[in-house]
Write a protein that holds these residues in place. Structure first.
Motif, mmCIF file in Angstrom:
data_model
loop_
_atom_site.group_PDB
_atom_site.id
_atom_site.type_symbol
_atom_site.label_atom_id
_atom_site.label_comp_id
_atom_site.label_asym_id
_atom_site.label_seq_id
_atom_site.Cartn_x
_atom_site.Cartn_y
_atom_site.Cartn_z
ATOM 1 N N LYS A 145 63.689 0.716 -62.967
ATOM 2 C CA LYS A 145 63.238 0.124 -64.234
ATOM 3 C C LYS A 145 62.729 -1.300 -64.005
ATOM 4 N N SER A 146 63.300 -1.994 -63.016
ATOM 5 C CA SER A 146 62.796 -3.335 -62.687
ATOM 6 C C SER A 146 61.322 -3.274 -62.310
ATOM 7 N N PHE A 147 60.958 -2.305 -61.478
ATOM 8 C CA PHE A 147 59.557 -2.182 -61.082
ATOM 9 C C PHE A 147 58.675 -1.890 -62.289
ATOM 10 N N ARG A 148 59.135 -1.019 -63.164
ATOM 11 C CA ARG A 148 58.349 -0.697 -64.361
ATOM 12 C C ARG A 148 58.178 -1.932 -65.256
ATOM 13 N N LEU A 149 59.239 -2.699 -65.430
ATOM 14 C CA LEU A 149 59.143 -3.912 -66.250
ATOM 15 C C LEU A 149 58.233 -4.943 -65.587
ATOM 16 N N MET A 150 58.307 -5.024 -64.264
ATOM 17 C CA MET A 150 57.407 -5.933 -63.557
ATOM 18 C C MET A 150 55.949 -5.520 -63.768
ATOM 19 N N GLU A 151 55.690 -4.220 -63.780
ATOM 20 C CA GLU A 151 54.331 -3.738 -63.999
ATOM 21 C C GLU A 151 53.840 -4.070 -65.413
ATOM 22 N N ILE A 152 54.747 -4.049 -66.382
ATOM 23 C CA ILE A 152 54.384 -4.475 -67.738
ATOM 24 C C ILE A 152 53.948 -5.934 -67.728
ATOM 25 N N ALA A 153 54.731 -6.769 -67.025
ATOM 26 C CA ALA A 153 54.372 -8.189 -66.922
ATOM 27 C C ALA A 153 53.062 -8.366 -66.172
ATOM 28 N N ARG A 154 52.853 -7.580 -65.127
ATOM 29 C CA ARG A 154 51.620 -7.686 -64.359
ATOM 30 C C ARG A 154 50.399 -7.406 -65.234
ATOM 31 N N GLY A 155 50.522 -6.423 -66.114
ATOM 32 C CA GLY A 155 49.416 -6.092 -67.005
ATOM 33 C C GLY A 155 49.013 -7.262 -67.887
ATOM 34 N N VAL A 156 50.003 -8.007 -68.381
ATOM 35 C CA VAL A 156 49.713 -9.182 -69.215
ATOM 36 C C VAL A 156 49.001 -10.252 -68.393
ATOM 37 N N LEU A 157 49.509 -10.512 -67.219
ATOM 38 C CA LEU A 157 48.982 -11.609 -66.403
ATOM 39 C C LEU A 157 47.587 -11.304 -65.867
ATOM 40 N N GLN A 158 47.361 -10.050 -65.475
ATOM 41 C CA GLN A 158 46.071 -9.708 -64.902
ATOM 42 C C GLN A 158 44.977 -9.556 -65.947
ATOM 43 N N ALA A 159 45.359 -9.565 -67.214
ATOM 44 C CA ALA A 159 44.349 -9.508 -68.271
ATOM 45 C C ALA A 159 43.488 -10.763 -68.286
ATOM 46 N N ARG A 160 44.015 -11.837 -67.690
ATOM 47 C CA ARG A 160 43.247 -13.077 -67.568
ATOM 48 C C ARG A 160 42.587 -13.125 -66.197
ATOM 49 N N GLY A 161 41.306 -13.446 -66.171
ATOM 50 C CA GLY A 161 40.599 -13.471 -64.908
ATOM 51 C C GLY A 161 40.827 -14.713 -64.087
ATOM 52 N N ASP A 162 41.462 -15.727 -64.665
ATOM 53 C CA ASP A 162 41.625 -16.992 -63.944
ATOM 54 C C ASP A 162 43.023 -17.153 -63.361
ATOM 55 N N ILE A 163 43.758 -16.050 -63.219
ATOM 56 C CA ILE A 163 45.102 -16.074 -62.652
ATOM 57 C C ILE A 163 45.176 -15.063 -61.510
ATOM 58 N N GLU A 164 45.747 -15.482 -60.395
ATOM 59 C CA GLU A 164 46.036 -14.555 -59.312
ATOM 60 C C GLU A 164 47.509 -14.156 -59.372
ATOM 61 N N VAL A 165 47.761 -12.870 -59.203
ATOM 62 C CA VAL A 165 49.124 -12.344 -59.258
ATOM 63 C C VAL A 165 49.493 -11.790 -57.893
ATOM 64 N N GLU A 166 50.617 -12.237 -57.365
ATOM 65 C CA GLU A 166 51.122 -11.699 -56.102
ATOM 66 C C GLU A 166 52.419 -10.951 -56.380
#
Length: 359
Positions: free
Chosen positions: A120-141
C-alpha cells in the motif's frame, strides 16, 4: 586537554580459516556450482587472504591537496561517492535546474518476492507521484526500498555507530562500506546519498511495522547519520583512528548540516496501532537534521482497514477516498512549499487546500 581512551573489551569476531571457508562456500548451494569445486576452492582461498589481512579497501589513491593530509590513501569507492554527492550539491544549488522531489516508498513488500503482492505504501507513493508529475517544472525521483528484499545485490548494511565515538569519526559520505575483506559490498547508500542531497523536497511514505518504521527505512535512517554532523574529510582522523577523532571533537566540532533546509513530507499508514508514533518519530528525525516541514497537511498518520483482515486491505484502500485525497494534499503541500522556497516566499503551504470528506 584530556582525551578519553576508546573503551575496549567486547569479544573478537574474527574467524578461523575453516569456519571462514565454510561460511564463504555456503552461498554456493545451487546445483549449478557443483562442477566448479576447484574454482570455488581457489576463490575461497583468495577471499581468506583478503579477510585474514583485513584489506577493507584494496583500491586507494592519494587524497590530494584539497584534504587535510594530501598523502593519505583514500578508498577509490569513497572518492567516487564524494564526487557524486558534490555533483548533487551543485545541482541542488543551481537556480537554472528544475526543483527536484524525492519520493520514498518505505515498505519491504512487493509482488516480486515472498509476499506476492504490491504494498500500500507503493500505491500511495504513486498517488503522490501523479500529483507532482502533473507539473512540468518539477523532477520526481523514486526510491523504492522494497528493492532491498527483491533485487539481487541490493544492500543497506547496518550503521556501525561511529558517531557515538565521535562525530569526526563518522565520515560524509559513510566510509565504513564497502568492506571487501568482510564481504560487506554492494551497499546501496552511495546511490541514496546523492538522491537526498539533490532533492529540494523529500516525501516518505511508510507502513508501521511493530510500532516502528519498516526495516528498510530504519537502515536508511541510521546510515544517514553522517549527513548531520559527519566529517567530510577522512584524512583528519587518518581513517578510523578513534582516539584522534575524540581529540578533534574536543577541540571543537562545527557539526556540518549536510541536508539543512530541504523540505519534507511524511505519510504513515497502519492497520492496528503505532501510526502516530511512527509519524512523529520520522518528523522529529527530519527536523533534528534541520530539514523543514512543508506544512501541516504534509504530515499524515492514518489507518487503512482498521482491525479488518489483512487479505482485504488493498480493497479498503480502494474504498478510502479520503485517505487518497489526504495523500494528494500532502504532495500538493510539499510542492507548494518547494516552489515557494524557490521564489523566496516560503509560508505554511497547503493551508488553503480542500480537506478530505469524513467517512
Amino acid at each position: 586537554m584530556r582525551v578519553p581512551e576508546p573503551r575496549k573489551g567486547t569479544p573478537s569476531p574474527r574467524l578461523g580459516e575453516a569456519e571462514f571457508r565454510a561460511r564463504f562456500l555456503s552461498q554456493f548451494k545451487d546445483d549449478a556450482f557443483h562442477g566448479l569445486k576447484a574454482e570455488l576452492d581457489s576463490i575461497a582461498s583468495a577471499a581468506w587472504d583478503a579477510y585474514s589481512h583485513e584489506r577493507k579497501s584494496p583500491q586507494t589513491r592519494k587524497a590530494g591537496p584539497e584534504f587535510h593530509d594530501p598523502e593519505y590513501d583514500l578508498a577509490v569507492d569513497w572518492i567516487d561517492a564524494r564526487e557524486r554527492i558534490r555533483a548533487a550539491e551543485r545541482r541542488h544549488e543551481d537556480p537554472a535546474q528544475k526543483r527536484r522531489i524525492l519520493l520514498i516508498s518505505g515498505s519491504s513488500r512487493s509482488e516480486h518476492t515472498c509476499p506476492g503482492e504490491a504494498s500500500k505504501s507503493f500505491r500511495l507513493m504513486e498517488i503522490a507521484r501523479g500529483v507532482l508529475q502533473a507539473r512540468g517544472d518539477i523532477e520526481v525521483e523514486i526510491l523504492d526500498l522494497a528493492r532491498l528484499a527483491s533485487e539481487y545485490g541490493r544492500n543497506i548494511h547496518p550503521c556501525k555507530a561511529c558517531f557515538s565515538t565521535s562525530p569526526a569519526l563518522c565520515h560524509w559520505p559513510c566510509s565504513c562500506y564497502p568492506n571487501y575483506s568482510l564481504g560487506q559490498t554492494q551497499d546501496w547508500m552511495n546511490d541514496i546519498y546523492p538522491m537526498w542531497v539533490a532533492a529540494h523536497g523529500v516525501m516518505i511514505v511508510t507502513p508501521v511495522n511493530w510500532y516502528q518504521v519498516s526495516s528498510p527505512v530504519k537502515l536508511m535512517m541510521d546510515r544517514l547519520v553522517c549527513a548531520d554532523g559527519g566529517n567530510p574529510d577522512p584524512t583528519l582522523t587518518q581513517g578510523k583512528d578513534a582516539r584522534l577523532a575524540k581529540e578533534i571533537e574536543l577541540r571543537g566540532w562545527d557539526y556540518p548540516r549536510h541536508l539543512q533546509g530541504r523540505l519534507f513530507s511524511v505519510v504513515v499508514h497502519g492497520d492496528v496501532e503505532g501510526a502516530e508514533n511512527v509519524r512523529r518519530s520520522l518528523s522529529d528525525w527530519l527536523r533534528f537534521m534541520q530539514m523543514v516541514p512543508a506544512g501541516p497537511l504534509a504530515e499524515i498518520d492514518r489507518y487503512i482497514g482498521y482491525w479488518k483482515p489483512y487479505a482485504t486491505s488493498h480493497e479498503e484502500l480502494d474504498a478510502d477516498a479520503a485517505m487518497q485525497e489526504e495523500v494528494r494534499n500532502a504532495a500538493r503541500t510539499l510542492l507548494e512549499a518547494v516552489i515557494a522556497q524557490k521564489e523566496g516566499s516560503m509560508v505554511a503551504a497547503g493551508s488553503g487546500l480542500p480537506q478530505p470528506r469524513e467517512k
